[in-house]
Scaffold this active site. Structure first.
Site, PDB file in Angstrom:
ATOM      1  N   GLY A  50       0.661  -1.205   0.065  1.00  0.00           N
ATOM      2  CA  GLY A  50       0.062   0.114  -0.166  1.00  0.00           C
ATOM      3  C   GLY A  50       1.010   1.177  -0.004  1.00  0.00           C
ATOM      4  N   HIS A  51       1.959   1.485  -0.963  1.00  0.00           N
ATOM      5  CA  HIS A  51       2.764   2.500  -0.836  1.00  0.00           C
ATOM      6  C   HIS A  51       3.548   2.464  -2.139  1.00  0.00           C
ATOM      7  CE1 HIS A  51       5.415  -0.663   0.852  1.00  0.00           C
ATOM      8  NE2 HIS A  51       6.004  -0.150   0.175  1.00  0.00           N
ATOM      9  N   ALA A  52       4.179   3.601  -2.504  1.00  0.00           N
ATOM     10  CA  ALA A  52       5.055   3.460  -3.615  1.00  0.00           C
ATOM     11  C   ALA A  52       6.280   4.137  -3.264  1.00  0.00           C
ATOM     12  CB  ALA A  52       4.468   4.319  -4.797  1.00  0.00           C
TER      13      ALA A  52
END
Length: 140
Positions: A50-52
């Site tokens: 749930g991130h970059a």
């Protein structure tokens, strides 16, 4: 159309006593490995990641079991399933990732190009979308 990430098949030394798989920095893995971590005992209905990242490269490998990786670059989305310990998914910078659909006993190994740096994370999807739009506007 180019894929958002690419599969890397790692060399396997087959042996009747058990197989051996190799992943060497700048050889099989297209970056220097500076950090290794793994996820396990993830409940089947849970999602991870749930991130970059702004700069980090990762090679994600299903050491055991299977799971899905959803990727997004701000315009396109794709979902891939990892289920072989000799195949990794190379995810580059500026690609949002969610990992879900973990099978029972799944182990997700991640090889990372940098040491942990909270400043390299985009944890809010809206922030990622803004950065992705800026990147696209400056590249055209």
């Amino acid at each position: 159309m180019d894929s958002l990430a690419r599969f890397i098949d790692l060399p396997v030394v087959a042996d009747p006593r058990g197989n051996l798989c190799v992943a060497e920095s700048n050889q099989h893995v297209p970056f220097e490995i500076k950090r290794v971590y793994y996820l396990y005992d993830v409940p089947s209905q849970s999602a991870r990641a749930g991130h970059a990242h702004y700069a980090l490269h990762q090679l994600v490998i299903a050491l055991s079991g299977s799971f899905d990786v959803r990727l997004h670059d701000g315009q396109r989305e794709e979902r891939v399933t990892l289920n072989r310990p000799s195949r990794g998914l190379h995810i580059g910078p500026m690609t949002w990732r969610d990992i879900d659909n973990f099978s029972s006993g799944a182990v997700c190994l991640v090889l990372a190009s940098e040491h942990y740096d909270e400043a390299d994370y985009m944890r809010e999807y809206a922030d990622f979308e803004r950065q992705a739009r800026l990147r696209l506007a400056t590249s055209t």
